[in-house]
Write an enzyme that holds these catalytic residues in place. Structure first.
Site, PDB file in Angstrom:
ATOM      1  N   GLY A  49       6.027 -14.216  14.815  1.00 33.05           N
ATOM      2  CA  GLY A  49       5.476 -13.086  15.554  1.00 33.05           C
ATOM      3  C   GLY A  49       6.112 -12.959  16.916  1.00 33.05           C
ATOM      4  O   GLY A  49       6.888 -13.821  17.352  1.00 33.05           O
ATOM      5  N   PRO A  50       5.805 -11.890  17.639  1.00 30.24           N
ATOM      6  CA  PRO A  50       6.398 -11.653  18.958  1.00 30.24           C
ATOM      7  C   PRO A  50       6.000 -12.734  19.956  1.00 30.24           C
ATOM      8  O   PRO A  50       5.024 -13.458  19.751  1.00 30.24           O
ATOM      9  CB  PRO A  50       5.811 -10.284  19.361  1.00 30.24           C
ATOM     10  CG  PRO A  50       5.291  -9.678  18.093  1.00 30.24           C
ATOM     11  CD  PRO A  50       4.887 -10.820  17.222  1.00 30.24           C
ATOM     12  N   GLY A  74       4.297 -14.564  23.095  1.00 25.85           N
ATOM     13  CA  GLY A  74       3.046 -14.399  23.824  1.00 25.85           C
ATOM     14  C   GLY A  74       1.836 -14.073  22.980  1.00 25.85           C
ATOM     15  O   GLY A  74       0.795 -13.699  23.510  1.00 25.85           O
ATOM     16  N   THR A  75       1.943 -14.217  21.660  1.00 24.56           N
ATOM     17  CA  THR A  75       0.811 -13.860  20.799  1.00 24.56           C
ATOM     18  C   THR A  75      -0.106 -15.035  20.482  1.00 24.56           C
ATOM     19  O   THR A  75      -1.112 -14.866  19.793  1.00 24.56           O
ATOM     20  CB  THR A  75       1.315 -13.245  19.480  1.00 24.56           C
ATOM     21  OG1 THR A  75       2.320 -14.086  18.906  1.00 24.56           O
ATOM     22  CG2 THR A  75       1.916 -11.865  19.728  1.00 24.56           C
ATOM     23  N   LYS A 134       1.007 -18.422  19.360  1.00 27.04           N
ATOM     24  CA  LYS A 134       1.441 -19.356  18.318  1.00 27.04           C
ATOM     25  C   LYS A 134       1.290 -20.809  18.768  1.00 27.04           C
ATOM     26  O   LYS A 134       0.801 -21.651  18.005  1.00 27.04           O
ATOM     27  CB  LYS A 134       2.891 -19.053  17.924  1.00 27.04           C
ATOM     28  CG  LYS A 134       3.094 -17.674  17.333  1.00 27.04           C
ATOM     29  CD  LYS A 134       4.510 -17.447  16.856  1.00 27.04           C
ATOM     30  CE  LYS A 134       5.489 -17.350  17.995  1.00 27.04           C
ATOM     31  NZ  LYS A 134       5.271 -16.141  18.836  1.00 27.04           N
ATOM     32  N   THR A 135       1.686 -21.105  20.000  1.00 27.88           N
ATOM     33  CA  THR A 135       1.559 -22.476  20.508  1.00 27.88           C
ATOM     34  C   THR A 135       0.097 -22.868  20.668  1.00 27.88           C
ATOM     35  O   THR A 135      -0.293 -24.004  20.349  1.00 27.88           O
ATOM     36  CB  THR A 135       2.291 -22.605  21.853  1.00 27.88           C
ATOM     37  OG1 THR A 135       3.657 -22.216  21.680  1.00 27.88           O
ATOM     38  CG2 THR A 135       2.237 -24.028  22.363  1.00 27.88           C
ATOM     39  N   GLU A 156       7.430  13.906  36.416  1.00 29.93           N
ATOM     40  CA  GLU A 156       6.298  13.191  35.830  1.00 29.93           C
ATOM     41  C   GLU A 156       5.178  14.149  35.425  1.00 29.93           C
ATOM     42  O   GLU A 156       4.495  13.936  34.425  1.00 29.93           O
ATOM     43  CB  GLU A 156       5.766  12.142  36.810  1.00 29.93           C
ATOM     44  CG  GLU A 156       6.771  11.078  37.205  1.00 29.93           C
ATOM     45  CD  GLU A 156       7.386  10.350  36.021  1.00 29.93           C
ATOM     46  OE1 GLU A 156       6.707  10.247  34.963  1.00 29.93           O
ATOM     47  OE2 GLU A 156       8.534   9.899  36.127  1.00 29.93           O
ATOM     48  N   ASP A 194      14.352   8.757  28.871  1.00 26.61           N
ATOM     49  CA  ASP A 194      13.557   9.678  28.047  1.00 26.61           C
ATOM     50  C   ASP A 194      14.377  10.184  26.871  1.00 26.61           C
ATOM     51  O   ASP A 194      13.876  10.270  25.739  1.00 26.61           O
ATOM     52  CB  ASP A 194      13.088  10.866  28.892  1.00 26.61           C
ATOM     53  CG  ASP A 194      12.177  10.442  30.030  1.00 26.61           C
ATOM     54  OD1 ASP A 194      11.483   9.425  29.869  1.00 26.61           O
ATOM     55  OD2 ASP A 194      12.167  11.127  31.063  1.00 26.61           O
TER      56      ASP A 194
END
Length: 501
Positions: free
Chosen positions: A108-109, A111-112, A114-115, A335, A409
């Site tokens: 997975g990406p 920071g999800t 896993k550790t 913007e 953009d």
């Protein structure tokens, strides 16, 4: 003890020889050569044999992390717990004749979590736990990686036996470093390390005590060697994906526990505004919000602090770049073009419009997705393309041309237009890009963008009063809230008139 004696005796001997007027020069050179050889041999031996210091760094201090401390990821946690139950319920799996799982691969990406899940697994089973990163196996010396793999498995067994535990868990992070595909181009050292890992996994038996489970994590499963992924080695592949809205709210509740939140803080709203954030990013949002509150000497963490924290995690820290008045005006027009189109295609989507420079952006529109979305129709993609084009079109209307601020953009718009073609939703129908000319794809993408550009122009030309009043607020305060912006859209009916016409 011998070293201490030598350290004391050698200087005394040298002084004695000098006192006897003996030339000690050759002796000193010979001693220096011997010392150098001894140092190199000791270093080589320490590296190749793994040494006590090398092995000890695999042992991870005991932590109190539990699965309940990990927000979201309910499916992933359930699958991992089932694999861990094979270490606990030995009689039950023996009754059904189930072969214990040898390895679990968490993908997975970044920071999800896993550790964190690997550490929680050790507490769930009361297992000995050792960990290593893939980079720890990479050395310039031949055979080091393979030796460290052997050390890793030996360490967990010795630790389990010492603590009276009947199971052990080995966690290898960034396993793609040592488990990459063997295509004949890699160094032999990498192949030796991978081969040793495969051998150790094959040696894990159902009747072994302590029983070993290997957990590995990677962000790039596609890079791993097929021999590592086959059943009998990594039997279970668990995807630890980005959290959905419900999971993000749960993560926020975990990390805001015990923090002084103001009454205006709604965690559900913050979770809604952070679509695509990982668990690590959510934790960072809470931490940054607390820092902003402390910076303001506020007794509580207010919703405005969370808004600033989301912006910082998403866009980066505020910069000191000072734009000219004309540049600010142009950025504001750009913007507002994004914001007006966004509100037309997805009402309620604009959270705020700001001219505060962050990262590489001179200004930005923070959008508030009404719901997490993973599947897109042609209409949804076209609407998002119009939002991307809104800034450049607004510049065209009020300045007669575009600026370099539209580059990113346009890149996003091109990517989504190509997605329409590749998904069989264009006039070309269902196509394989390798079977048609690139010019055809280019022409179709160009046609899609030109049609949406014209449609965007027609929409924006109707909102001249909104541009005028919103522009004034942005230039004065540099921030325009989404609720105020929507009220202005409702109050000021489209006229079709242009600024300066």
């Amino acid at each position: 003890m011998v070293k201490e004696i030598l350290y004391g005796a050698v200087p005394v001997l040298i002084l004695f020889l000098v006192f006897l007027k003996v030339n000690v020069g050759p002796f000193l050179v010979f001693a220096a050569v011997l010392a150098g050889i001894y140092f190199l041999m000791s270093r080589q031996s320490g590296v190749s044999m793994g040494g006590r210091s090398k092995r000890s760094k695999h042992v991870v201090p005991k932590t109190n992390i539990q699965f309940a401390d990990i927000g979201g990821q309910e499916r992933a946690k359930r699958e991992l717990k089932e694999a861990l139950d094979f270490l606990i319920k030995k009689e039950k799996i023996s009754h059904y004749g189930i072969r214990p799982i040898k390895g679990v691969l968490l993908t997975g990406p970044p920071g999800t979590g896993k550790t964190l899940m690997a550490k929680a697994a050790a507490n769930y089973t009361n297992s000995a736990f050792v960990a290593a990163s893939g980079s720890q196996f990479v050395e310039m010396y031949v055979g080091v990686g393979a030796q460290r793999v052997r050390d890793l498995f030996r360490d967990v067994k010795q630790m389990a036996e010492k603590n009276g535990q009947d199971s052990g868990i080995i966690f290898i992070d960034e396993i793609e470093v040592i488990g990459g595909k063997r295509d004949g181009q890699q160094q032999r050292e990498y192949d030796q390390t991978l081969n040793q890992l495969l051998t150790e996994m094959d040696g894990i038996g159902a009747s072994d005590t302590p029983r070993i489970l290997l957990i590995a994590a990677t962000n790039r499963k596609d890079m791993l060697d097929p021999a590592l992924l086959r059943p009998g080695r990594f039997d279970r592949h668990i995807v630890v994906d980005l959290p959905d809205k419900k999971a993000r709210e749960q993560i926020l509740r975990i990390h805001t526990a015990g923090k002084p939140l103001a009454d205006d803080v709604g965690l559900e709203k913050i979770a809604q505004e952070t679509f695509g954030f990982s668990g690590a990013q959510m934790e960072s949002v809470v931490n940054e919000a607390a820092i902003y509150a402390m910076r303001d000497h506020s007794e509580t963490i207010e919703i405005r602090h969370f808004a600033l924290a989301v912006d910082k995690v998403m866009m980066g820290e505020q910069t000191d770049r000072e734009a000219t008045v004309e540049e600010k005006r142009r950025v504001a027009i750009h913007e507002l073009g994004h914001a007006i189109i966004s509100e037309q295609v997805r009402p309620g989507s604009v959270s705020q419009v700001t001219l505060t420079p962050r990262g590489q952006a001179l200004g930005y529109v923070r959008q508030n997705p009404m719901e997490d979305r993973y599947l897109y129709t042609k209409e949804a993609l076209e609407q998002q393309i119009m939002v991307c084009l809104g800034g450049a079109v607004a510049e065209e209307i009020y300045y007669g041309g575009r600026s370099t601020g539209s580059k990113n953009d346009f890149e996003q718009a091109l990517t989504m237009a190509q997605e329409i073609v590749q998904s069989g939703m264009s006039r070309l129908g269902i196509v394989h890009l390798s079977y048609i000319a690139k010019s055809q794809v280019h022409d179709e993408v160009n046609r899609i963008l030109e049609e949406l550009l014209e449609q965007t122009r027609r929409v924006l030309r109707q909102f001249d009063p909104v541009f005028v009043n919103s522009l004034q607020i942005l230039l004065e305060k540099e921030v325009l809230g989404g609720d105020l912006f929507r009220s202005m859209l409702r109050e000021q009916q489209p006229t079709g008139e242009l600024i300066g016409s």
